[in-house]
Write a protein that holds these residues in place. Sequence first.
Motif, PDB file in Angstrom:
ATOM      1  N   THR A 254       0.823  -1.204   0.000  1.00  0.00           N
ATOM      2  CA  THR A 254       0.000   0.000   0.000  1.00  0.00           C
ATOM      3  C   THR A 254       0.863   1.262   0.000  1.00  0.00           C
ATOM      4  O   THR A 254       0.471   2.289  -0.558  1.00  0.00           O
ATOM      5  CB  THR A 254      -0.944   0.011   1.212  1.00  0.00           C
ATOM      6  OG1 THR A 254      -0.177  -0.137   2.420  1.00  0.00           O
ATOM      7  CG2 THR A 254      -1.945  -1.133   1.103  1.00  0.00           C
ATOM      8  N   ARG A 255       2.023   1.175   0.608  1.00  0.00           N
ATOM      9  CA  ARG A 255       2.942   2.322   0.570  1.00  0.00           C
ATOM     10  C   ARG A 255       3.399   2.602  -0.852  1.00  0.00           C
ATOM     11  O   ARG A 255       3.482   3.759  -1.289  1.00  0.00           O
ATOM     12  CB  ARG A 255       4.156   2.049   1.467  1.00  0.00           C
ATOM     13  CG  ARG A 255       5.202   3.158   1.468  1.00  0.00           C
ATOM     14  CD  ARG A 255       6.359   2.815   2.366  1.00  0.00           C
ATOM     15  NE  ARG A 255       7.073   1.632   1.923  1.00  0.00           N
ATOM     16  CZ  ARG A 255       8.044   1.629   1.011  1.00  0.00           C
ATOM     17  NH1 ARG A 255       8.402   2.768   0.418  1.00  0.00           N
ATOM     18  NH2 ARG A 255       8.651   0.511   0.662  1.00  0.00           N
ATOM     19  N   ARG A 258       0.732   4.241  -3.028  1.00  0.00           N
ATOM     20  CA  ARG A 258       0.746   5.695  -2.853  1.00  0.00           C
ATOM     21  C   ARG A 258       1.855   6.313  -3.703  1.00  0.00           C
ATOM     22  O   ARG A 258       1.659   7.345  -4.355  1.00  0.00           O
ATOM     23  CB  ARG A 258       0.935   6.048  -1.381  1.00  0.00           C
ATOM     24  CG  ARG A 258       1.178   7.535  -1.090  1.00  0.00           C
ATOM     25  CD  ARG A 258      -0.005   8.395  -1.551  1.00  0.00           C
ATOM     26  NE  ARG A 258       0.275   9.814  -1.417  1.00  0.00           N
ATOM     27  CZ  ARG A 258      -0.102  10.554  -0.372  1.00  0.00           C
ATOM     28  NH1 ARG A 258      -0.763   9.994   0.623  1.00  0.00           N
ATOM     29  NH2 ARG A 258       0.184  11.831  -0.329  1.00  0.00           N
ATOM     30  N   GLN A 259       3.028   5.692  -3.715  1.00  0.00           N
ATOM     31  CA  GLN A 259       4.119   6.193  -4.554  1.00  0.00           C
ATOM     32  C   GLN A 259       3.711   6.219  -6.023  1.00  0.00           C
ATOM     33  O   GLN A 259       4.029   7.168  -6.747  1.00  0.00           O
ATOM     34  CB  GLN A 259       5.377   5.326  -4.385  1.00  0.00           C
ATOM     35  CG  GLN A 259       6.188   5.624  -3.161  1.00  0.00           C
ATOM     36  CD  GLN A 259       7.529   4.901  -3.187  1.00  0.00           C
ATOM     37  OE1 GLN A 259       7.921   4.324  -4.210  1.00  0.00           O
ATOM     38  NE2 GLN A 259       8.227   4.913  -2.069  1.00  0.00           N
ATOM     39  N   ASP A 262       1.611   9.184  -6.648  1.00  0.00           N
ATOM     40  CA  ASP A 262       2.405  10.411  -6.535  1.00  0.00           C
ATOM     41  C   ASP A 262       3.323  10.633  -7.733  1.00  0.00           C
ATOM     42  O   ASP A 262       3.754  11.764  -7.986  1.00  0.00           O
ATOM     43  CB  ASP A 262       3.242  10.383  -5.254  1.00  0.00           C
ATOM     44  CG  ASP A 262       2.395  10.521  -3.995  1.00  0.00           C
ATOM     45  OD1 ASP A 262       1.223  10.925  -4.122  1.00  0.00           O
ATOM     46  OD2 ASP A 262       2.892  10.213  -2.897  1.00  0.00           O
ATOM     47  N   ALA A 282      -5.509   1.360   0.829  1.00  0.00           N
ATOM     48  CA  ALA A 282      -4.481   2.309   0.417  1.00  0.00           C
ATOM     49  C   ALA A 282      -5.060   3.714   0.472  1.00  0.00           C
ATOM     50  O   ALA A 282      -6.271   3.912   0.335  1.00  0.00           O
ATOM     51  CB  ALA A 282      -3.991   1.997  -0.991  1.00  0.00           C
ATOM     52  N   SER A 283      -4.189   4.705   0.664  1.00  0.00           N
ATOM     53  CA  SER A 283      -4.656   6.084   0.719  1.00  0.00           C
ATOM     54  C   SER A 283      -3.806   6.956  -0.192  1.00  0.00           C
ATOM     55  O   SER A 283      -2.644   6.649  -0.469  1.00  0.00           O
ATOM     56  CB  SER A 283      -4.583   6.618   2.147  1.00  0.00           C
ATOM     57  OG  SER A 283      -3.243   6.664   2.607  1.00  0.00           O
ATOM     58  N   PHE A 284      -4.418   8.026  -0.683  1.00  0.00           N
ATOM     59  CA  PHE A 284      -3.702   9.006  -1.485  1.00  0.00           C
ATOM     60  C   PHE A 284      -4.492  10.309  -1.420  1.00  0.00           C
ATOM     61  O   PHE A 284      -5.648  10.340  -0.966  1.00  0.00           O
ATOM     62  CB  PHE A 284      -3.545   8.548  -2.939  1.00  0.00           C
ATOM     63  CG  PHE A 284      -4.809   8.052  -3.574  1.00  0.00           C
ATOM     64  CD1 PHE A 284      -5.719   8.934  -4.156  1.00  0.00           C
ATOM     65  CD2 PHE A 284      -5.103   6.693  -3.582  1.00  0.00           C
ATOM     66  CE1 PHE A 284      -6.888   8.481  -4.730  1.00  0.00           C
ATOM     67  CE2 PHE A 284      -6.287   6.229  -4.156  1.00  0.00           C
ATOM     68  CZ  PHE A 284      -7.176   7.130  -4.736  1.00  0.00           C
ATOM     69  N   GLN A 285      -3.853  11.371  -1.829  1.00  0.00           N
ATOM     70  CA  GLN A 285      -4.495  12.677  -1.806  1.00  0.00           C
ATOM     71  C   GLN A 285      -5.466  12.783  -2.980  1.00  0.00           C
ATOM     72  O   GLN A 285      -5.048  12.798  -4.142  1.00  0.00           O
ATOM     73  CB  GLN A 285      -3.427  13.773  -1.874  1.00  0.00           C
ATOM     74  CG  GLN A 285      -3.956  15.169  -1.637  1.00  0.00           C
ATOM     75  CD  GLN A 285      -2.837  16.187  -1.605  1.00  0.00           C
ATOM     76  OE1 GLN A 285      -1.669  15.843  -1.440  1.00  0.00           O
ATOM     77  NE2 GLN A 285      -3.205  17.455  -1.782  1.00  0.00           N
TER      78      GLN A 285
END
Length: 355
Positions: A254-255, A258-259, A262, A282-285
């Motif tokens: 999940t990290r 996010r990458q 990005d 997973a999270s993202f902006q």
Amino acid sequence: MRGVIFDGKQPRVVDDLEIRDVGPGEVLVEIAAAGLCHSDLSVVDGTIPFPVPVVLGHEGAGVVAAVGPGVCHVGPGDHVALSTLANCGACAQCDRGRPTMCRRSIGMPAQPFSRGGRPLFQFAANSAFAQRTIVTAVQAVPVPKDLPLTSAALIGCAVLTGVGAVLNRARVDRGDSVVVIGAGGVGLNVVQGAGLAGATRIVAVDANPEKEALARRFGATHFVDASAVSDTVAAVREVLPCGADHVFECVGSTRLIRQAVDLLDRHGQAVLLGVPDSAAEASFQVSTLYLDKSVLGCRYGSSRPQRDIALYAELYGTGRLLLDELVTRTYPVEDFAQAARDARDGRVARGVLTF
């Protein structure tokens, strides 16, 4: 017969598996070689939930031993690569050319094997870690007899998933930029798929610097050693200041998802190929997606195996697709434990079990 089973506690090699007779619309295959994919290990560690006891393996090739009534496209003695899609061919998704979305091919594992009178499940409609397996006719795709079966085996998962994700799902175009996070068996095939599609800048990212040479052999134009930098996104943006048209996450972190988000340029696509825990989030902006960016799931390279396996075998025959180079090491099936250790430790692009 020999095979690798998982009983819910640990995998082990046994020599007393039995398999039922082949039925209508089915093919009995004598397995010659089977790649050890992280998905097999994910069943063992619980990342991929699956009923047990189960015969493992899903990336195989071999020789047709027998066919059931109604099977005409292959016969005894033919060499075949196996897919994991036991799609029905008649539902709306199959009719649209989307066999990976066939609901009849997901979540209903068969039990063609037995041991000591107890039935065992078949993993991914395939179970290539057995001396013999039964698949539906649509899963057996003929390949040329001069294609080594140790290489042909890898078409059925690593190649279909990686190259397929590029050509079928992301539809990478000439001149596009591509970032591949994870240079394992699937990631290397994303790299070479991007080259086939005409991408001009292909950045492979991995925490193992020893993978650089192979990544470049498969077509990477740049390599970022994630273990040697404090900020992987910044390191990739030194190559692609505006970000990438396509980012493929091939690890299942999940990290790293996010990458991947990005790292996208405007109108970019993040394609998720790695398999995290089934409950992972997973999270993202969110605001970063408003410049027409997309996050895409991808099952099995959005492939049509009867078409795609034959295509990749042909590309191999003309020297445009690397297969032999994926096979880092072969192991007799009895050495499954060593093969699993090598795969977990990242010492192989693909280890292949042989019978």
